[in-house]
Write an enzyme that holds these catalytic residues in place. Structure first.
Site, PDB file in Angstrom:
ATOM      1  NE  ARG A  62      -3.335  -0.373   3.207  1.00 16.92           N
ATOM      2  CZ  ARG A  62      -3.365  -0.857   4.332  1.00 16.92           C
ATOM      3  NH1 ARG A  62      -3.032  -2.158   4.620  1.00 16.92           N
ATOM      4  NH2 ARG A  62      -3.504   0.258   5.229  1.00 16.92           N
TER       5      ARG A  62
ATOM      6  CE1 TYR B 272      -2.902   3.508  -0.226  1.00 17.12           C
ATOM      7  CE2 TYR B 272      -1.749   3.590   1.713  1.00 17.12           C
ATOM      8  CZ  TYR B 272      -2.865   3.211   0.923  1.00 17.12           C
ATOM      9  OH  TYR B 272      -3.651   2.374   1.736  1.00 17.12           O
TER      10      TYR B 272
ATOM     11  CE1 TYR C 242     -11.880   5.744  -0.219  1.00 20.54           C
ATOM     12  CE2 TYR C 242     -12.617   6.177   1.961  1.00 20.54           C
ATOM     13  CZ  TYR C 242     -11.693   5.469   0.999  1.00 20.54           C
ATOM     14  OH  TYR C 242     -11.124   4.289   1.451  1.00 20.54           O
TER      15      TYR C 242
ATOM     16  CG  HIS D 186     -11.193  15.664   6.024  1.00 24.09           C
ATOM     17  ND1 HIS D 186     -10.147  15.695   5.745  1.00 24.09           N
ATOM     18  CD2 HIS D 186     -11.541  16.863   6.579  1.00 24.09           C
ATOM     19  CE1 HIS D 186      -9.447  17.061   5.883  1.00 24.09           C
ATOM     20  NE2 HIS D 186     -10.653  17.753   6.446  1.00 24.09           N
TER      21      HIS D 186
ATOM     22  CB  VAL E  91      -9.420  12.436   7.963  1.00 19.93           C
ATOM     23  CG1 VAL E  91      -9.638  11.320   9.171  1.00 19.93           C
ATOM     24  CG2 VAL E  91      -9.399  13.716   8.398  1.00 19.93           C
TER      25      VAL E  91
ATOM     26  CB  ALA F  33     -15.358   7.085   8.656  1.00 21.44           C
TER      27      ALA F  33
ATOM     28  CD  GLN G 207      -6.734   2.166   7.119  1.00 12.76           C
ATOM     29  OE1 GLN G 207      -7.059   2.970   6.267  1.00 12.76           O
ATOM     30  NE2 GLN G 207      -5.590   1.657   7.459  1.00 12.76           N
TER      31      GLN G 207
ATOM     32  CB  ALA H  77     -20.018   5.662   8.235  1.00 13.49           C
TER      33      ALA H  77
END
Lengths: 64, 262
Positions: B67, B71, B93, B95, B98, B125, B167, B208
């Site tokens: 990952r 990124y 998606y 913020h 965040v 979230a 997570q 959420a």
């Protein structure tokens, strides 16, 4: 039905437990059931053309 | 005069279309190109309708198993678009800063490169969790931490605060797939948490709602049962405060607060 239009419609209305089902009209029965059951992951998979989603965009930094 | 290039990082919020602000829509509509990494297909359709020039970052997300590499690649791609476009918008998606690394990485580099940057906040979230669980993070304070960060590093938890662990489904994994031996990792996670909480302490599993009209997923269980719970990739864990923090009597006296009691 056009799902984008339906979600737009849902986002533009005041939804409560006693009126939500009215706004779900137009969705097929399976989608309506998923909405009512709150199974959003299954709904998302049904709408998408793939099964993988970018659900995490943060990872622990091991080294600086 | 040469106009400075612009890079705008935009949060779409969590609930598809419902959380998208007027401010966000305006920047999306006027950008030369809109790059996006969203986890919901209707929002993707909406973005494509709002701007004729869109690029999904999803292929780059899945191109690298690690990952962190993914990124970095996404941040590089964002920056490469600023080289060929005057006004680049990036939609993430929630913020956009965040628990969302690549946007901020790109913004920081762009600032060093002399590009004008702007971040348009979105509903995260965590914001949804505060609303759905009826929590005021300022009373008595809160800690928000990524699950693997907590497990892997020597971290403390302030049990007098609201504690949010993100997570959980990716606990112990640095790739796109959860760890194979989840029960073993969860046992380690539980063991570490038991240094701070009693086995009977309540934990809330929270997801959420990503669609308008759909209810959030809220399930409460005891910490001792955590290894038996299955988590989705959208699951966040919430730990309520264990107790009120004791008052520091010395400071209390110095501040003269006892004289102000009504």
């Amino acid at each position: 039905m056009n799902l984008l239009k339906k979600i737009e419609q849902l986002s533009q209305n005041c939804l409560f437990l006693d009126n939500r089902d009215v706004f779900l009209e137009g969705l097929n029965e399976e989608m309506k059931t998923l909405f009512i059951q709150g199974d959003q992951l299954k709904l998302r998979e049904m709408i998408a053309t793939h099964q993988f989603f970018a659900d995490s965009i943060e990872v622990v930094k091991i080294h600086d | 005069m040469i106009e400075r290039k612009k890079l705008v990082l935009i949060g779409s919020g969590i609930k598809t279309l419902s959380h998208l602000t007027e401010e966000a829509k305006t920047y999306i509509q006027h950008a030369d190109v809109v790059l996006y990494l969203v986890n919901e297909p209707i929002l993707e359709q909406y973005l494509q309708k709002q701007n004729a020039n869109t690029i999904s970052l999803e292929p780059y997300y899945f191109q690298y198993q690690n990952r962190s590499n993914a990124y970095n690649k996404i941040a590089q791609l964002i920056l490469s678009q600023t080289a060929v476009n005057q006004f680049v918008a990036v939609v993430l998606y929630g913020h956009p800063t965040v628990f969302a690394m690549p946007g901020l990485m790109a913004i920081k580099q762009a600032e060093q490169d002399g590009i004008e940057t702007l971040i348009i906040p979105g509903i995260s979230a965590e914001d949804c969790l505060f609303a759905d669980l009826g929590i005021d993070p300022g009373n008595p304070g809160h800690l928000s931490i990524e699950a693997t960060e907590f497990l892997l590093k020597k971290r403390n938890i302030d049990v007098n605060s609201h504690v949010i662990i993100w997570q959980i489904a990716m606990l112990g994994s640095l790739t796109h797939t959860p760890c194979k031996d989840v029960s073993k990792i969860l046992a380690l996670f539980q063991e570490k948490l038991l240094n701070f909480y009693e086995p009977e302490h309540n934990v809330t599993l929270y997801e959420a709602s990503i669609y308008p009209g759909m209810m959030p997923k809220i399930t409460t269980f005891s910490l001792k049962d955590i290894a038996t719970i299955s988590f989705s990739r959208l699951t966040t864990l919430y730990f309520p405060p264990k107790s009120n923090a004791p008052i520091d009597q010395e400071i209390y006296q110095i501040l003269g607060l006892q004289e102000n009691r009504i």
